[in-house]
Write an enzyme that holds these catalytic residues in place. Sequence first.
Site, PDB file in Angstrom:
ATOM      1  N   GLU A 285      -2.028  -7.560   6.822  1.00  0.00           N
ATOM      2  CA  GLU A 285      -0.544  -7.601   7.375  1.00  0.00           C
ATOM      3  C   GLU A 285      -0.469  -8.503   8.672  1.00  0.00           C
ATOM      4  OE1 GLU A 285       2.160  -7.142   7.194  1.00  0.00           O
ATOM      5  OE2 GLU A 285       2.989  -5.349   7.656  1.00  0.00           O
TER       6      GLU A 285
ATOM      7  N   HIS B 144       0.949  -1.118   0.138  1.00  0.00           N
ATOM      8  CA  HIS B 144      -0.075  -0.066  -0.071  1.00  0.00           C
ATOM      9  C   HIS B 144       0.734   1.213   0.080  1.00  0.00           C
ATOM     10  CE1 HIS B 144       1.156   0.658   4.293  1.00  0.00           C
ATOM     11  NE2 HIS B 144       0.883  -0.572   4.326  1.00  0.00           N
TER      12      HIS B 144
END
Length: 208
Positions: free
Chosen positions: A91, A18
């Site tokens: 994550e 990201h």
Amino acid sequence: MPVVVNRPVTTHFYLCRHGQSEFNAKGILQGHLESPLTELGKSQARTLATKARKWNIQHIASSHLGRAQQTAEICAQSLAVDHESSAHLAEREFGQWQGQSINNFPEYSHFQQHCYQQLDLPAGNEQGYGETTIAVRQRMHNALHSLARSRQHIIPRDHSDKTILIVSHGDALACLMSLFTAPLLVNNTHGFKLTFKQNTLHWGGFID
């Protein structure tokens, strides 16, 4: 219009981190905590979208965490393709380490040095809170297999393969990378390519 075929379809995955989040900018370990993109992060996402135009992206899948969804949505709007999110692309969960500054944080530094060799080494603290490398890479691996198999018999008329952009996170991508090569933490909106062919993922190298 899509066309139905009986042969297996090769799927190309472009896996990217990201854009910069506020916690990235402050050096704070995020894990599953939420932190929106900075203005730089939004600019990085727009640059990623521009770069992705040459990849013939047909679909985008991202982590369900906000920073990845923001990045993916910017890309999806620019490329005019669908976007879905999944917790399987999130994550690593870092337990009690989440929200701490990584500066002068010896426990995390030690973990980074060993977690890709000791695959069952838990993150977070010595009591075992947080995910192991093997757990993260297994869910990432499974998510890609599922995406590759999804509607695998349907392809565009002008393109023989499927091409999917994945927006995930630094450590999660490193965990998956460890299946193929020496893992490293890629910069924001950078990543690597994998190809799913004959029911197997194959390493395709780094992308800038």
